[in-house]
Write a protein that holds these residues in place. Structure first.
Motif, PDB file in Angstrom:
ATOM      1  N   ASN A 265      13.267  -7.680 -20.622  1.00 10.86           N
ATOM      2  CA  ASN A 265      14.405  -6.748 -20.276  1.00 10.86           C
ATOM      3  C   ASN A 265      13.650  -5.819 -19.171  1.00 10.86           C
ATOM      4  OD1 ASN A 265      16.592  -6.804 -22.238  1.00 10.86           O
ATOM      5  ND2 ASN A 265      15.165  -6.731 -23.537  1.00 10.86           N
ATOM      6  N   LEU A 266      12.909  -6.133 -18.620  1.00 13.19           N
ATOM      7  CA  LEU A 266      12.025  -5.480 -17.496  1.00 13.19           C
ATOM      8  C   LEU A 266      13.109  -5.342 -16.335  1.00 13.19           C
ATOM      9  CD1 LEU A 266       9.575  -3.830 -16.947  1.00 13.19           C
ATOM     10  CD2 LEU A 266       8.736  -5.769 -15.750  1.00 13.19           C
ATOM     11  N   SER A 267      13.434  -3.961 -15.786  1.00 11.94           N
ATOM     12  CA  SER A 267      14.150  -4.043 -14.500  1.00 11.94           C
ATOM     13  C   SER A 267      13.360  -3.437 -13.227  1.00 11.94           C
ATOM     14  CB  SER A 267      15.388  -2.837 -15.069  1.00 11.94           C
ATOM     15  OG  SER A 267      16.037  -2.459 -14.060  1.00 11.94           O
ATOM     16  N   ILE A 268      12.495  -2.647 -13.663  1.00 10.40           N
ATOM     17  CA  ILE A 268      11.539  -2.087 -12.499  1.00 10.40           C
ATOM     18  C   ILE A 268       9.996  -2.437 -12.706  1.00 10.40           C
ATOM     19  CG2 ILE A 268      10.904   0.013 -11.279  1.00 10.40           C
ATOM     20  CD1 ILE A 268      13.476   1.221 -12.238  1.00 10.40           C
ATOM     21  N   LEU A 269       9.456  -3.044 -11.664  1.00 11.01           N
ATOM     22  CA  LEU A 269       7.887  -3.381 -11.918  1.00 11.01           C
ATOM     23  C   LEU A 269       7.251  -2.855 -10.619  1.00 11.01           C
ATOM     24  CD1 LEU A 269       5.374  -4.780 -13.090  1.00 11.01           C
ATOM     25  CD2 LEU A 269       6.265  -6.802 -12.103  1.00 11.01           C
ATOM     26  N   HIS A 270       6.250  -2.088 -10.860  1.00  8.96           N
ATOM     27  CA  HIS A 270       5.510  -1.347  -9.716  1.00  8.96           C
ATOM     28  C   HIS A 270       4.139  -1.923  -9.722  1.00  8.96           C
ATOM     29  CE1 HIS A 270       8.479   1.747  -8.411  1.00  8.96           C
ATOM     30  NE2 HIS A 270       8.721   1.819  -9.462  1.00  8.96           N
ATOM     31  N   LEU A 271       3.786  -2.741  -8.705  1.00 10.56           N
ATOM     32  CA  LEU A 271       2.303  -3.322  -8.535  1.00 10.56           C
ATOM     33  C   LEU A 271       1.708  -3.016  -7.180  1.00 10.56           C
ATOM     34  CD1 LEU A 271       3.208  -6.907  -9.889  1.00 10.56           C
ATOM     35  CD2 LEU A 271       1.499  -5.030 -10.801  1.00 10.56           C
ATOM     36  N   ASN A 272       2.395  -1.978  -6.555  1.00  9.66           N
ATOM     37  CA  ASN A 272       1.961  -1.310  -5.248  1.00  9.66           C
ATOM     38  C   ASN A 272       0.437  -0.652  -5.317  1.00  9.66           C
ATOM     39  OD1 ASN A 272       4.101   0.255  -6.517  1.00  9.66           O
ATOM     40  ND2 ASN A 272       3.606   1.734  -5.096  1.00  9.66           N
ATOM     41  N   GLU A 273      -0.014  -0.678  -4.229  1.00 10.76           N
ATOM     42  CA  GLU A 273      -1.866  -0.135  -4.070  1.00 10.76           C
ATOM     43  C   GLU A 273      -2.442  -0.842  -5.016  1.00 10.76           C
ATOM     44  OE1 GLU A 273      -1.419   4.235  -3.287  1.00 10.76           O
ATOM     45  OE2 GLU A 273       0.670   4.028  -3.780  1.00 10.76           O
ATOM     46  N   ASN A 274      -2.691  -2.132  -5.158  1.00 12.28           N
ATOM     47  CA  ASN A 274      -3.730  -2.652  -5.716  1.00 12.28           C
ATOM     48  C   ASN A 274      -4.386  -3.623  -4.901  1.00 12.28           C
ATOM     49  OD1 ASN A 274      -3.546  -2.494  -8.781  1.00 12.28           O
ATOM     50  ND2 ASN A 274      -1.180  -2.422  -8.453  1.00 12.28           N
ATOM     51  N   GLN A 275      -5.076  -4.761  -5.413  1.00 12.99           N
ATOM     52  CA  GLN A 275      -5.774  -5.480  -4.402  1.00 12.99           C
ATOM     53  C   GLN A 275      -5.266  -7.083  -4.290  1.00 12.99           C
ATOM     54  OE1 GLN A 275      -9.732  -4.874  -5.758  1.00 12.99           O
ATOM     55  NE2 GLN A 275      -9.712  -2.841  -5.470  1.00 12.99           N
ATOM     56  N   ILE A 276      -4.037  -7.182  -4.566  1.00 10.16           N
ATOM     57  CA  ILE A 276      -3.412  -8.649  -4.574  1.00 10.16           C
ATOM     58  C   ILE A 276      -3.382  -9.052  -2.927  1.00 10.16           C
ATOM     59  CG2 ILE A 276      -1.223  -9.964  -5.013  1.00 10.16           C
ATOM     60  CD1 ILE A 276      -0.472  -7.477  -6.764  1.00 10.16           C
ATOM     61  N   GLN A 277      -3.848 -10.071  -3.156  1.00 12.91           N
ATOM     62  CA  GLN A 277      -3.960 -10.929  -1.760  1.00 12.91           C
ATOM     63  C   GLN A 277      -3.085 -12.045  -1.417  1.00 12.91           C
ATOM     64  OE1 GLN A 277      -8.013 -12.233  -1.147  1.00 12.91           O
ATOM     65  NE2 GLN A 277      -8.810 -10.192  -1.570  1.00 12.91           N
ATOM     66  N   LYS A 278      -2.269 -12.670  -2.507  1.00 13.53           N
ATOM     67  CA  LYS A 278      -1.488 -13.867  -2.371  1.00 13.53           C
ATOM     68  C   LYS A 278      -0.470 -13.759  -3.384  1.00 13.53           C
ATOM     69  CE  LYS A 278      -1.647 -18.814  -1.390  1.00 13.53           C
ATOM     70  NZ  LYS A 278      -2.734 -19.860  -1.397  1.00 13.53           N
ATOM     71  N   ILE A 279       0.711 -14.090  -2.877  1.00 14.53           N
ATOM     72  CA  ILE A 279       1.842 -14.408  -3.927  1.00 14.53           C
ATOM     73  C   ILE A 279       1.996 -15.848  -3.944  1.00 14.53           C
ATOM     74  CG2 ILE A 279       4.141 -13.658  -4.481  1.00 14.53           C
ATOM     75  CD1 ILE A 279       2.187 -11.538  -4.589  1.00 14.53           C
ATOM     76  N   GLU A 280       2.166 -16.366  -5.081  1.00 13.45           N
ATOM     77  CA  GLU A 280       2.237 -18.008  -5.079  1.00 13.45           C
ATOM     78  C   GLU A 280       2.971 -18.330  -6.227  1.00 13.45           C
ATOM     79  OE1 GLU A 280      -1.471 -19.821  -5.030  1.00 13.45           O
ATOM     80  OE2 GLU A 280      -2.266 -18.462  -6.543  1.00 13.45           O
ATOM     81  N   PRO A 281       3.825 -19.506  -6.371  1.00 12.33           N
ATOM     82  CA  PRO A 281       4.215 -19.809  -7.704  1.00 12.33           C
ATOM     83  C   PRO A 281       3.516 -19.872  -8.778  1.00 12.33           C
ATOM     84  CG  PRO A 281       4.767 -21.211  -5.775  1.00 12.33           C
ATOM     85  CD  PRO A 281       3.626 -20.538  -5.381  1.00 12.33           C
ATOM     86  N   GLY A 282       3.868 -19.238 -10.067  1.00 12.09           N
ATOM     87  CA  GLY A 282       3.150 -19.284 -11.067  1.00 12.09           C
ATOM     88  C   GLY A 282       2.746 -18.005 -11.513  1.00 12.09           C
ATOM     89  N   MET A 283       2.826 -16.932 -10.593  1.00 14.66           N
ATOM     90  CA  MET A 283       2.587 -15.600 -10.806  1.00 14.66           C
ATOM     91  C   MET A 283       3.602 -14.821 -11.704  1.00 14.66           C
ATOM     92  SD  MET A 283       0.364 -14.476  -7.343  1.00 14.66           S
ATOM     93  CE  MET A 283      -0.217 -13.024  -7.859  1.00 14.66           C
TER      94      MET A 283
END
Length: 756
Positions: A265-283
């Motif tokens: 039921n998640l509506s809002i997800l904040h992942l800003n200001e981290n160290q993520i380098q790539k967005i790819e399928p399966g994440m």
């Protein structure tokens, strides 16, 4: 003299006509409607125009949401708030929990008053910064909406830490120095019917298994500002009712779809200001209820196709990353996306189908990237787009179908005019005319009526006039370009800024500014020596003076020509960063080559200005010191000298000081008003070039004497014999003539002051 003025006028008019003709050849306009900004009686509006709501009037794109009503029904100023942007800032600056009852005074509780050790306010129980190591005693068991334990000390959360937690909707454990959470630590939240849990700004490095009990009703979990570097599949188990998860400001670099799979039921997800380098399928797993996803301020350099699979996502934030290119179908998995933030990346290219699949997009932020042109076909499928934001207004050419395109201009130029302000256009012509005509008169006047006794001084001022003439030529080219592009500037803008004409303009303005600054410094030094050492024999030959001038011009030429080399440091079009081709760069103070710009307009100008002020003060002091030995009739001349010195210093300050201050302020990160930048670049900067001929020649006694001699030849001329002068010397300064060997300091200064 009449022939001279006629020649100047013919030369000026011919030069302007030539510039208009040559500039018009830069590019052909796609469309042009002249000066019209509102078209009436059209059933269909031309591209770049938009219908008013209840009539057939068409208004320009820039008139929508500009704060002024142009439609009879006010429809051009309706629906001007970008809800996506508002949502972004609401998420970024969310209100703290303890501020929910700000209007209720502390001590007023909505339950039976007891002797509690903590403050209460409404239904809030505030135990903030009480140095607690366990839950406070005698807590009311019911009717509490929030228990705020901010600023206390709970280094390790165990099962017993929250054992006596009363029924409370919101629990705040912010700044509680939490470094470890043990399994089953929040077992009691099920009975407490907790809905919101704040664990932000602690030292949590990992989340334990079985952290939350089954059948809990937690809806909001805030874990921002911790040290979490790795996410596991068990971290969010038993949180099927969670609607908001905040993981911003952690150290997360990667994760798999198993992490978020329990969050149905998640509506809002904040992942800003981290160290993520790539967005790819399966994440990310398919999350059908997710509406807001923030990945801003990470280190993302690429987003692969099919990485997103959120059919109801409305807001996607990718600001402040390292994206270089946006590939085809990147956002195809978010068909209902309404707002997309791609600002402050390093994007230099969009593939033509980059935005395919997001036809519902209404707001798009693209400012702060590296692309300087944009193919209109990239945006052509975004027919529902209402708001688009670029770094430069000229990119709005690719989005003429969008109702609101920002920015509407840069303070100097707009989509339709190189010089957008009417007063600014007139000011440019006035300044150009004064600078060209005044300096030509000085050049020819000093050439035909050169002083034999003040050769060095006259030569300096002749070169100063040449330097200031270059500024007049620069202003003339800009004024002519404004006429050539009137009403359709956006169609020529890219070609103009990348043209040789713009580079020449930038070269002329920089050469004029720097050579004029150095020449004024040299003239001031020469005067200073003449005044404080009047008995010293001036031995400098004409060859030495010419070598000085050659060195000065060489330095100025090298400084102005450096950006034309297209070195990587300056980029391809250093002077073409703005429509008036100036290297001042107030609008983008840290653009490529900013150190060069700062050195030219701050360092050199500051040193020269300080030297000139100190020198004139020293000269005035020397004159007043010698005036005590003069006759009383000559002492009154000191006030005249002081006033004229003040005028010289004031004009230098009026030209250089605003530029120095505004440049420093811009480098300090304070945003400069575009309108201020416009006046600074087009009116303030050329002030000296227009006034120097007046200050140093046209108002001098020697110049007036020559004019009187000229008109004395005519029958109706005034037959007045001017008083004797010893040279073609400025009436605003002390004579720079050689000190005669048979005269003393007193007699020499008497003669010098008499020239004023």
């Amino acid at each position: 003299m009449t022939t001279l003025f006629r020649g100047i006028i013919y030369m000026f008019a011919f030069g302007c006509l030539f510039m208009v003709t040559s500039i018009n050849s830069l590019s052909l306009p796609i469309f042009a409607y002249g000066e019209d900004e509102i078209l009436i009686g059209l059933s269909e509006c031309p591209i770049g125009y938009f219908h008013c709501l209840n009539d057939t009037k068409c208004i320009l794109q820039k008139l929508n949401c500009d704060g002024q009503v142009d439609c009879d029904d006010n429809s051009d100023e309706m629906n001007c708030e970008d809800e996506h942007n508002s949502q972004y800032y609401d998420d970024l600056h969310r209100k703290q929990p303890h501020g929910l009852f700000d209007n209720t005074p502390k001590g007023r509780c909505f339950w039976k008053q007891e002797n509690y050790s903590c403050d209460c306010r409404g239904t809030q129980f505030l135990c903030r910064f009480k140095q607690l190591t366990e839950l406070p005693l005698n807590l009311p068991l019911f009717d509490i909406s929030m228990l705020d334990l901010t600023g206390n000390s709970f280094p390790v959360l165990t099962r017993s830490t929250l054992r006596n937690l009363p029924q409370v909707e919101m629990l705040v454990l912010k700044f509680c120095n939490i470094s470890e959470i043990q399994p089953f630590a929040f077992e009691s939240i099920r009975d407490a019917q907790l809905l919101e849990l704040y664990l932000d700004e602690n030292n949590i490095e990992r989340l334990p298994p079985n952290m939350f009990p089954a059948n809990n009703e937690l809806e909001v979990l805030i874990l921002s500002g911790n040290k979490i570097s790795e996410l596991h599949s068990y971290d969010f188990e038993n949180l099927e009712y969670l609607t908001e998860l905040d993981l911003r400001r952690n150290r997360i670099s990667t994760f798999s779809e198993d992490v978020f799979k329990p969050l149905a039921n998640l509506s809002i997800l904040h992942l800003n200001e981290n160290q993520i380098q790539k967005i790819e399928p399966g994440m990310f797993p398919p999350m059908n209820l997710l509406e807001t996803l923030s990945l801003a301020q990470n280190e993302i350099w690429t987003v692969d196709k099919d990485s997103f699979n959120f059919i109801n996502l409305r807001h996607l934030y990718l600001s402040g990353n390292r994206l270089y290119e946006v590939h085809n179908d990147t956002f195809q998995g978010v068909p209902r996306l309404e707002g997309l933030n791609l600002d402050d990346n390093k994007i230099y290219h969009f593939e033509l189908e980059a935005f395919r699949g997001v036809e519902n997009l209404t707001s798009l932020l693209l400012k702060g990237n590296r692309f300087e042109t944009l193919d209109p076909r990239v945006l052509q499928n975004l027919q529902n787009l209402k708001y688009i934001y670029f770094s430069s207004f000229h990119l709005c050419r690719a989005a003429l179908h969008v109702r609101v395109c920002e920015p509407k201009g840069d303070g100097i130029s707009s989509k339709h005019h190189l010089l957008d302000n009417t007063v600014l256009r007139g000011s440019v012509w006035v300044m150009a005319s004064i600078a060209v005509a005044g300096n030509l008169i000085v050049i020819f006047g000093r050439y035909f009526h050169n002083s034999r006794s003040h050769v060095e001084h006259s030569l300096y001022l002749r070169h100063l006039a040449i330097s200031d003439l270059l500024m007049g030529i620069y202003l003339t080219i800009i004024a002519c370009a404004d006429i050539a592009f009137r009403g359709e500037y956006i169609m020529h803008e890219a070609a103009w800024r990348a043209s040789i004409s713009c580079s020449i303009c930038g070269f002329l303005s920089t050469l004029s500014c720097q050579s004029s600054t150095l020449l004024l410094t040299l003239v001031t030094y020469d005067r200073l020596i003449s005044v404080i050492r009047p008995l010293q024999v001036r031995t400098a030959s004409k060859t030495v003076v010419i070598l000085r001038l050659a060195f000065l011009w060489g330095c100025s030429f090298a400084a102005a020509a450096a950006p034309l080399t297209a070195a990587p440091y300056f980029g391809a079009h250093f002077y073409g960063s703005n429509g008036v081709c100036l290297s001042l760069h107030i609008h983008d103070p840290y653009a490529r080559g900013w150190e060069y710009s700062a050195a030219m307009y701050i360092f050199i100008n500051m040193i020269s200005l300080v030297f000139i002020i100190i020198s004139y003060l020293r000269m005035l002091q020397a004159i007043r010191g010698s005036g005590e030995a003069m006759r009383s009739t000559l002492r009154g001349r000191e006030n005249v000298v002081a006033r004229r010195f003040a005028i010289i210093v004031a004009t230098d300050c009026a030209c250089w000081l605003p530029v120095i201050i505004v440049k420093l302020v811009a480098l300090g990160g304070i945003k400069i008003s575009p309108s201020l930048y416009a006046w600074l670049a087009v009116l303030v900067l050329p002030v000296n070039s227009a006034l120097n001929p007046v200050l140093y020649t046209l108002t001098t006694a020697s110049f007036k004497q020559q004019v009187k001699k000229y008109f004395h030849k005519f029958p109706c001329g005034a037959i007045v014999e001017p008083r004797s002068q010893t040279g073609y010397e400025s009436a605003l300064s002390i004579s720079l003539g050689h000190a005669p060997t048979n005269s003393g300091r007193k007699r020499l200064l008497q003669k010098n002051v008499s020239y004023v």
